[in-house]
Scaffold this motif. Structure first.
Motif, PDB file in Angstrom:
ATOM      1  N   ARG A 275       0.816  -1.211   0.000  1.00 31.93           N
ATOM      2  CA  ARG A 275       0.000   0.000   0.000  1.00 31.93           C
ATOM      3  C   ARG A 275       0.851   1.263   0.000  1.00 31.93           C
ATOM      4  N   GLU A 276       1.887   1.271   0.821  1.00 35.03           N
ATOM      5  CA  GLU A 276       2.643   2.500   1.035  1.00 35.03           C
ATOM      6  C   GLU A 276       3.896   2.593   0.176  1.00 35.03           C
ATOM      7  N   GLY A 277       4.247   1.531  -0.495  1.00 37.15           N
ATOM      8  CA  GLY A 277       5.359   1.596  -1.426  1.00 37.15           C
ATOM      9  C   GLY A 277       6.711   1.392  -0.759  1.00 37.15           C
ATOM     10  N   MET A 278       7.707   1.110  -1.596  1.00 41.69           N
ATOM     11  CA  MET A 278       9.077   0.956  -1.125  1.00 41.69           C
ATOM     12  C   MET A 278       9.982   1.837  -1.977  1.00 41.69           C
ATOM     13  N   TRP A 279      11.009   2.360  -1.367  1.00 41.21           N
ATOM     14  CA  TRP A 279      11.952   3.199  -2.106  1.00 41.21           C
ATOM     15  C   TRP A 279      12.847   2.338  -2.977  1.00 41.21           C
ATOM     16  N   ALA A 280      12.935   2.686  -4.256  1.00 40.39           N
ATOM     17  CA  ALA A 280      13.819   2.007  -5.201  1.00 40.39           C
ATOM     18  C   ALA A 280      14.973   2.944  -5.526  1.00 40.39           C
ATOM     19  N   ILE A 281      16.196   2.429  -5.486  1.00 41.93           N
ATOM     20  CA  ILE A 281      17.387   3.231  -5.739  1.00 41.93           C
ATOM     21  C   ILE A 281      17.837   3.032  -7.180  1.00 41.93           C
ATOM     22  N   ASN A 282      17.863   4.110  -7.965  1.00 48.45           N
ATOM     23  CA  ASN A 282      18.338   4.044  -9.345  1.00 48.45           C
ATOM     24  C   ASN A 282      19.869   3.992  -9.338  1.00 48.45           C
ATOM     25  N   PRO A 283      20.492   2.953  -9.891  1.00 45.73           N
ATOM     26  CA  PRO A 283      21.949   2.828  -9.813  1.00 45.73           C
ATOM     27  C   PRO A 283      22.696   3.881 -10.615  1.00 45.73           C
ATOM     28  N   ASP A 284      22.029   4.541 -11.572  1.00 41.16           N
ATOM     29  CA  ASP A 284      22.725   5.524 -12.405  1.00 41.16           C
ATOM     30  C   ASP A 284      22.805   6.901 -11.757  1.00 41.16           C
ATOM     31  N   ASN A 285      21.687   7.379 -11.185  1.00 42.41           N
ATOM     32  CA  ASN A 285      21.730   8.713 -10.576  1.00 42.41           C
ATOM     33  C   ASN A 285      21.653   8.672  -9.061  1.00 42.41           C
ATOM     34  N   ARG A 286      21.465   7.468  -8.491  1.00 40.99           N
ATOM     35  CA  ARG A 286      21.412   7.251  -7.049  1.00 40.99           C
ATOM     36  C   ARG A 286      20.240   7.961  -6.380  1.00 40.99           C
ATOM     37  N   HIS A 287      19.224   8.344  -7.141  1.00 42.15           N
ATOM     38  CA  HIS A 287      18.018   8.910  -6.550  1.00 42.15           C
ATOM     39  C   HIS A 287      17.114   7.771  -6.074  1.00 42.15           C
TER      40      HIS A 287
END
Length: 428
Positions: A275-287
Motif C-alpha cells: 500500500r505505502e510503497g518501497m523506495w527504489a534506488i536508481n543505480p545511475d543517478n542514485r536517486h
C-alpha cells in the motif's frame, strides 16, 4: 555456516581499521538489527558488511572503491539472527553487503531501515546491495533484513576413471534459456574445484532451462538440460570426463524453496508495504523513487512533502525507461510538471530545467506553454502514461484525471539517522 575465510577477512579488516583510525576524522555511528528468512526464522552465521564513502553522495558504481573510508568491522549474525556494526565513519554513504560479495549463499530479499521498506533490484544487489547515507553519530537500530537462499547448481567433476578431479582448474560454462522461449544467455570462466571435485555456480537468471559444460585439458563434458523453477537449487550433479555425463538418478537432488507458512503478522506487513510503497534506488543517478496511491494530484504532493520528497522529475530517456521497468507500465503516474505555469518557460516545478520530454503529440507539447483558463484554480497537470511511456496534459474535466490514481515520488538523498523534521511526517 562458518567458513575458513571468515576469520582471515575479519582480521584483515580489523588491521586496516587500526592502521587508519587516527588518520581520518570521524564521528562514529552504529547499525544493528537482525536477519531472518522468508518464514521469519533467524539466520545464523551470515556476515553483514557496510563499506562506506565520505559525504552524502554515493560514488559512481564504476568508481565505488575510490575514496572509501576504512571499513567498519563487519558483523556475523548469532543464533537469533542479530548483528551489530559499530564505529562506522560518518557522515557517509554506506553500502549494505552480504559477505563474500557476489558469492554469498544468500541474497537480500527485503530491508526495513527505521521503518522504511527499501526496494532492492535483484539485478544489482550482488554488486553491492543498497546505498544509503548515514548522518553523523547516528545509532540505527532494529534494522530487519530478510534473506533467501540463492538459486544454484552444485556439481562434481570426475575424471575418466571415476575419481574426483581434485583441486583442478577447469573451464565452467553455464547456459540458460528462458522457459517462455524469449531469451537465452551464458556465462562462466575458469573455476577451481575443491578437494573433492565439487563446484558451486550461483544462478541470477531465475526460472530457466540450464546446461552445464566443463572443459579440462582438452576434454569436455556437458550436462543434460536442467529445468529449475524460481528459487530451486540443484545439488548432486555429476559430470564425468571422457564419457557421457553420469545419469543423475539418486545423486541428483533438486532443492525446492521451503513451503510458505501463513503468518498473519507478516502477511499484513507485506500488504502495508504494498500500500505505502518501497523506495527504489536508481543505480545511475542514485536517486530514490517509490509509487504511492493517491486520489488527486494535490494529495500526491502532500504525501511527497510529508516524506521529504517531490513528485517525479524525468531528466532523460534512460531514467524513464528504468522507472517503467521497475514500477510497471500498467498504470498512469502524476509527475512534477504543470502546464502554463509560466508561458514560454520550460522548467519543472522544483526549478530544474526541462532537459527531456516525451509528449503524446506536438499538440500536447504546445499546451505546456499555454496557461489554462483560470490556471491558478484549475492548472493543467501532466500524466506519464505507463502503457506508452508518453506524457499527456490532463486539463480540468479530462477523464484522464479520474483514471490516474498513482504518483511517483523522488528524493535525491536517502539519509538514515537524520533528525526528524518538525511537524507530522508520514512514515511507512
Amino acid at each position: 555456516m562458518k567458513r575458513p575465510y571468515t576469520t582471515h577477512f575479519l582480521i584483515f579488516v580489523g588491521s586496516v581499521v587500526l592502521l587508519f583510525a587516527t588518520s581520518l576524522p570521524s564521528v562514529a555511528a552504529s547499525f544493528s538489527g537482525r536477519v531472518i528468512d522468508e518464514e521469519g526464522q533467524p539466520v545464523e552465521g551470515l556476515i553483514i558488511a557496510l563499506p562506506s564513502f565520505p559525504g552524502n553522495t554515493p560514488p559512481h558504481r564504476h568508481q565505488r572503491f575510490q575514496g572509501m573510508f576504512p571499513p567498519a568491522q563487519p558483523s556475523e549474525t548469532d543464533a537469533t539472527g542479530a548483528f551489530s556494526i559499530i564505529n562506522i565513519t560518518t557522515p557517509s554513504v554506506s553500502r549494505l553487503t552480504l559477505f563474500p560479495e557476489r558469492n554469498s549463499d544468500y541474497e537480500v530479499h527485503s530491508v526495513e531501515i527505521e521503518g522504511f521498506p527499501v526496494y532492492l533490484d535483484k539485478r544489482q544487489q550482488h554488486f553491492g546491495g543498497v546505498n544509503f547515507a548515514i548522518e553523523a553519530d547516528a545509532d540505527i537500530k532494529n534494522v530487519e533484513i530478510t534473506v533467501r537462499l540463492r538459486m544454484r547448481i552444485r556439481g562434481r567433476v570426475l575424471s575418466a576413471d571415476g575419481t574426483p578431479l581434485r583441486n583442478a582448474h577447469v573451464n565452467l560454462m553455464v547456459k540458460h534459456r528462458d522457459i517462455d522461449g524469449r531469451g537465452r544467455g551464458s556465462g562462466g570462466g575458469t573455476r577451481t574445484l575443491d578437494a573433492d571435485g565439487y563446484f558451486v555456480d550461483y544462478l541470477d537468471d531465475g526460472a530457466a532451462y540450464y546446461t552445464v559444460t566443463v572443459t579440462y585439458q582438452g576434454q569436455t563434458v556437458e550436462s543434460e538440460e536442467i529445468l529449475l523453477e524460481e528459487g530451486q537449487r540443484l545439488d548432486g550433479l555429476v559430470l564425468k570426463l571422457g564419457g557421457e555425463p553420469e545419469p543423475p538418478k539418486t545423486e541428483r537432488v533438486v532443492v525446492a524453496p521451503p513451503p510458505r507458512v501463513h503468518d498473519p503478522a507478516r502477511f499484513e506487513a507485506a500488504r502495508k508495504r504494498e500500500r505505502e510503497g518501497m523506495w527504489a534506488i536508481n543505480p545511475d543517478n542514485r536517486h530514490a523513487y517509490k509509487v504511492i496511491r493517491c486520489e488527486t494530484r494535490e494529495a500526491a504532493q502532500e504525501q511527497a512533502a510529508a516524506q521529504d520528497a517531490h513528485l517525479l522529475v524525468i531528466n532523460d530517456k534512460a531514467e524513464q525507461e528504468w522507472l517503467l521497468e521497475v514500477f510497471g507500465q500498467r498504470e498512469n503516474y502524476w509527475i512534477e510538471l504543470i502546464s502554463g505555469s509560466e508561458e514560454g518557460k520550460q522548467q519543472w516545478d522544483n526549478g530544474e530545467p526541462v532537459t527531456y520530454t516525451n509528449w503524446m503529440s506536438p499538440q500536447e507539447a504546445a499546451k505546456i506553454t499555454k496557461p489554462a483558463p483560470d490556471s491558478d484554480a484549475n492548472p493543467n497537470y501532466i500524466v506519464l502514461i505507463g502503457m506508452s511511456g508518453k506524457w499527456q496534459v490532463a486539463h480540468p474535466g479530462n477523464p484522464l484525471i479520474r483514471m490516474t490514481e498513482r504518483a511517483i515520488l523522488e528524493k535525491e538523498n536517502f539519509i538514515i539517522g537524520a533528525p526528524a523534521p518538525e511537524g507530522d511526517v508520514e512514515k511507512p
